[in-house]
Structures are given as C-alpha cells and as structure tokens.
Design an enzyme around this catalytic site. Structure first.
Site, PDB file in Angstrom:
ATOM      1  N   ARG A 246      48.993  41.007  48.733  1.00 34.24           N
ATOM      2  CA  ARG A 246      48.420  41.047  50.018  1.00 34.24           C
ATOM      3  C   ARG A 246      48.138  39.268  50.136  1.00 34.24           C
ATOM      4  O   ARG A 246      48.657  38.383  49.512  1.00 34.24           O
ATOM      5  CB  ARG A 246      47.114  41.451  49.984  1.00 34.24           C
TER       6      ARG A 246
ATOM      7  N   HIS B 183      32.755  35.220  38.560  1.00 32.46           N
ATOM      8  CA  HIS B 183      34.212  35.585  38.391  1.00 32.46           C
ATOM      9  C   HIS B 183      34.913  35.575  39.714  1.00 32.46           C
ATOM     10  O   HIS B 183      36.000  36.167  39.851  1.00 32.46           O
ATOM     11  CB  HIS B 183      34.714  36.705  37.718  1.00 32.46           C
TER      12      HIS B 183
ATOM     13  N   GLU C 230      42.417  41.510  25.553  1.00 31.52           N
ATOM     14  CA  GLU C 230      43.388  40.398  25.302  1.00 31.52           C
ATOM     15  C   GLU C 230      42.430  39.226  24.916  1.00 31.52           C
ATOM     16  O   GLU C 230      41.140  39.187  24.847  1.00 31.52           O
ATOM     17  CB  GLU C 230      43.977  39.904  26.690  1.00 31.52           C
TER      18      GLU C 230
ATOM     19  N   LYS D 164      46.931  46.215  35.914  1.00 32.99           N
ATOM     20  CA  LYS D 164      47.157  45.144  35.140  1.00 32.99           C
ATOM     21  C   LYS D 164      48.081  45.570  33.964  1.00 32.99           C
ATOM     22  O   LYS D 164      48.871  44.681  33.390  1.00 32.99           O
ATOM     23  CB  LYS D 164      45.778  44.613  34.597  1.00 32.99           C
TER      24      LYS D 164
END
Length: 481
Positions: free
Chosen positions: A291, A234, A199, A115
């Site tokens: 993908r 999630h 973040e 990330k």
C-alpha cells in the site's frame, strides 16, 4: 478515470483527493457519523455516510463501500492506508464488481500479508533474510529447540500481522514459555490467528525501507530509501529520506533487492519493502507493505514524484514514464507524525477538543492533516493529527526547518508528540546519524524533557519581564531640572 471513491478518512483521504482533483478526477468521500464535518468530507465532490463511528461498522464495511461506489458511478476505489488497504478479499471484491482497485492484485496482498509466505516467495530471488524458521508454530517445546539452534536472543513474531502486536524479544530460555503464551494470545486477539514464527533477534538494527513502483507492463523501479528507526512501541514517529548511513553501493544493493521482492509477487502500483540493517550494515528482508505508506511524502520531496498520481496512472494501465536511471535524490526531507499522545506520560492517547489548532506554513514546510480548530479528536481511530514534513538542501537544513516548524505549530486541548519531535531533532545522537531503533529506550527521558520545557519556560518568562521593564522605562516622563 473520471471518479474515484476514497475508502478512508482523515489526512490520507484528503491527500489522495487533492491529487485526484489536480488530475481532473472527481472524488467521493465515505464517512462515519463522527466524521460528518471532517475536512475530507467537505473537500470531496460527493460524500456518503456509511455507518456509526466504530470502524467495524463503517470504514471496514467493504460491501457497503463497493455498493456505494456502484450507485454513484465510480470508476475506481483508492483504499489509502490502514482499514481495507491490505485486505486481499476487498481487492478481489472490488475487481469482481467491475471497479478498479488502486493498488496491487489480491495475490500480492495475500502473499505479502503473511510473513512466512512472503519469506518463502522472496527466497527464490536470493534476498537476504534474518536466520530463523520458515513455518508458523504454537508449540512451546518446538520453539525451545528452534531457539537453541539459532541462539538467543530471539524474536517471536505474529505471522498474520504487524504494528508490534504479537511481538516479543526473548533473552533466555527461562523466559520463552511465558513470552510464547503472550505473543500467541496477542496475535490471536489482534489478527484472529495465533500462529507465530521465530527468528534471530538483530540487536541494534536500523529500520530502512525502500519505496517501489511497478506498472502492468513489467517495469519495476525503486525510489530510494527512507530511514524509519525512531519508533515508540515498534511504531514509527520520525522518518526521513534519504538515510544518513547508506553508501551509494549499499543503496543500490538494497534497491535491487526491493525490486526483486516486488517481482517475486507480480506487484503492481506503489509498495514498500522493509529491511533491518545491522551494526555491520548487513541488511535483511523484514516484510512488504502492499500500500501507500504514511511516510510517503519524504520520498515525494527528494524525487519530485507524486506517488498518488503514479498509483492512479498505473491503475489506469499507463506505463511508468521514467526508468531507474532517470531517478535521482535531491536534498533531504524529514517527517514527524504528530499524534494526539502525551509524550510526557508514556505516549498515552490524548482525546478531546482542539481548542487551538494552527499548523505552521512557509517555504519547505508541508502539513498533511485532516483536522480543523474546534474539532474533536475521536477515540475510535488512530490518534494521528497530522504529518509534519520539512525539506532542506541537506540533512541539517531539514532538521533546522523541522525545529522551526515545531515551534510554530500551535495545538491546545490535547497533548501531542510535538515535544518529543523537538527532543529528537535536538539530540546529538540523531543529529550525528548515530542511532538505531532503540533511540527511545536509550536516550528518551520524560523527566529530562519536562526539565528542558521548564527551563525554556523560565527563560521565556525572564525575557518577557526584561522586555516589560524596558517598555516601562521608555514610557516614564523625564523629570524637569
């Protein structure tokens, strides 16, 4: 290409094989011992057992899969999703073995697999980002300082992976140290890398992703968006295309941002760029999945484009046969992931035998699955039984078609997420389009769903009794006067 090995199992293996067969390409299935009689195995032209049930001893054994491909004279390997699909080393090993990897190059997988590396790469293209730090950390004191700078609430995220693992929302400073420890521990256990980054937490986001396609000739297009905000833990459960909240202008801006993300890593093939959309409709880059996505069928339905066919053609070196201006949205598509999970018991996995398994069928209903009646649902793999997809000329028609398809879907022997899907389709917030990723937390109640099911059963029983009494009345012999 004349022969493709599909390095996966279940519904995605079968789905790839169907397109390959339509293109006149032979297929090879690999399977673990527990999957010996699975539909993808019997559908393929050739099939090879590559190990015991645990994925670490079968579907994740890249060397064995490559060796099998070479022995059988395979031209290319399609990784599906999950398992080795986002493994840069596997992509590189396939290429070194003289085979074609149907997916992006190792560089793109590697960059977008981290990330932090992904953020650094796309930053040069002015793609909007959530405020936060651009380095991985494990130091709690440093985390406290960063959190003060950007302001609570914050989100701690594992740098090396996704799926909700190593992810923690922290509302205040007193919770930070404990949540850091948990996130680091979970990230290390799941990905072998405990580094995390911080973040700003976007409070009420929608999860919007953009499908992209890129060829080896420098052409990159987007195939519009998918709305993936209905999630549990999630992870997505309901997806649709297009989103009900994007204006044409916002759709264009997000599409252009997604194309830039693909360009930033020299992407090739089909990929998905994920964004968060806040309540003011500001969007922020989240990550790129290098993908095919589980939810790709909804995009196929609204665009009329077979994404697996495009993957194969791009891997063969063909140029995309369409430009951005050729692509349009037609109608609306809805997808429910049918998991073997008990939606009346905190979505706990439900394993067992499919005593009854009868998927629905009909116009504008599509079922991508990899099970047959009588099969065991193995505990070793993801518990998804199928993807149930419906299509309509507009959103409400797609929802209505989904409700009908759920009613027709017969499964006995394991619990499924079908009742949850029905709950979502019936809910006013979902039907109005006024929802976000907190839908389950805000609206879903196991007790409420149990009550609804009990009421439905009582109504059905009352109707059955009434019909029975009518039949009895008809059969009575009239008395002679």
């Amino acid at each position: 290409m004349k022969k493709i090995l599909v390095a996966n199992r279940g519904e995605i293996a079968l789905r790839v094989m169907k397109t390959a067969r339509n293109m006149g390409i032979k297929t090879v299935a690999v399977f673990s011992e527990v999957d010996r009689h699975a539909p993808h195995v019997t559908f393929a032209d050739e099939a090879v057992c590559i190990g015991p049930a645990p994925s670490s001893e079968s579907y994740l054994k890249g060397d064995t899969i490559i060796e099998t491909a070479k022995k059988l004279g395979v031209d290319a390997i399609h990784p599906g999703y999950g398992f080795l699909s986002e493994n840069a080393d596997f992509s590189e090993a396939v290429a070194k073995a003289g085979l074609i990897f149907i997916g992006p190059k190792a560089h793109a997988i590697s960059v977008m697999g981290s990330k932090l590396a992904a953020k650094e790469t796309v930053k040069k293209y002015d793609v909007p980002m959530v405020p936060g730090i651009d380095e991985a950390i494990t130091d709690t004191e440093k985390a406290k300082q960063i959190a003060k700078d950007i302001g609570f609430p914050i989100l701690i995220k594992a740098s090396a992976g996704g799926g909700g693992k190593g992810m923690r929302v922290v509302e205040k400073e007193s919770e930070l140290e404990e949540q850091m420890k948990r996130a680091i521990s979970e990230a290390k256990s799941a990905f072998g890398d405990g580094s995390v980054f911080i973040e700003k937490y976007v409070g009420s986001p929608r999860h919007i992703e953009i499908q992209v396609l890129a060829d080896t000739h420098g052409n990159v297009v987007h195939l519009f968006e998918r709305e993936c905000s209905i999630q549990r833990r999630h992870q997505k459960v309901v997806e649709e295309a297009p989103s009900s909240v994007l204006s044409p202008k916002l759709r264009q801006e997000m599409g252009e941002a997604a194309v830039n993300v693909a360009k930033s890593c020299d992407y090739i093939g089909a990929g998905t760029v994920e964004f968060l959309l806040d309540e003011k409709h500001n969007f922020y880059f989240l990550e790129m999945n290098t993908r095919l996505q589980v939810e790709h069928p909804v995009t196929e339905w609204i665009t009329g484009i077979d994404l697996v066919e495009q993957q194969i053609k791009v891997a063969e070196g063909a140029e995309l046969s369409f430009k951005q201006e050729d692509l349009t949205i037609t109608g609306h598509a809805m997808e429910l992931r049918v998991y073997a999970e008990d939606s009346l018991d905190n979505f706990m996995p439900s394993v067992g035998t499919l005593d009854v398994y009868r998927p629905p069928s009909g116009n504008n209903i599509r079922v991508d699955d990899g099970f047959l009646e009588g099969m065991e649902v193995p505990i070793q793999y993801d518990p998804m039984l199928s993807k149930l997809i419906t299509y309509g000329k507009d959103r409400m028609e797609a929802i209505q078609r989904m409700k009908e398809a759920i009613d027709q879907y017969e499964v006995e022997g394991v619990a499924t997420t079908l009742p949850f899907g029905a709950f979502v389709m019936d809910h006013e917030a979902f039907q109005s389009g006024d929802f976000d990723t907190h839908f389950v937390k805000n609206y879903y109640s196991e007790e409420k769903l149990k009550g609804e099911r009990k009421a439905e059963a009582e109504i059905a029983a009352t109707i059955a009794i009434q019909e029975y009494l009518k039949d009895v009345e008809k059969l009575r012999v009239p008395k002679h006067r």
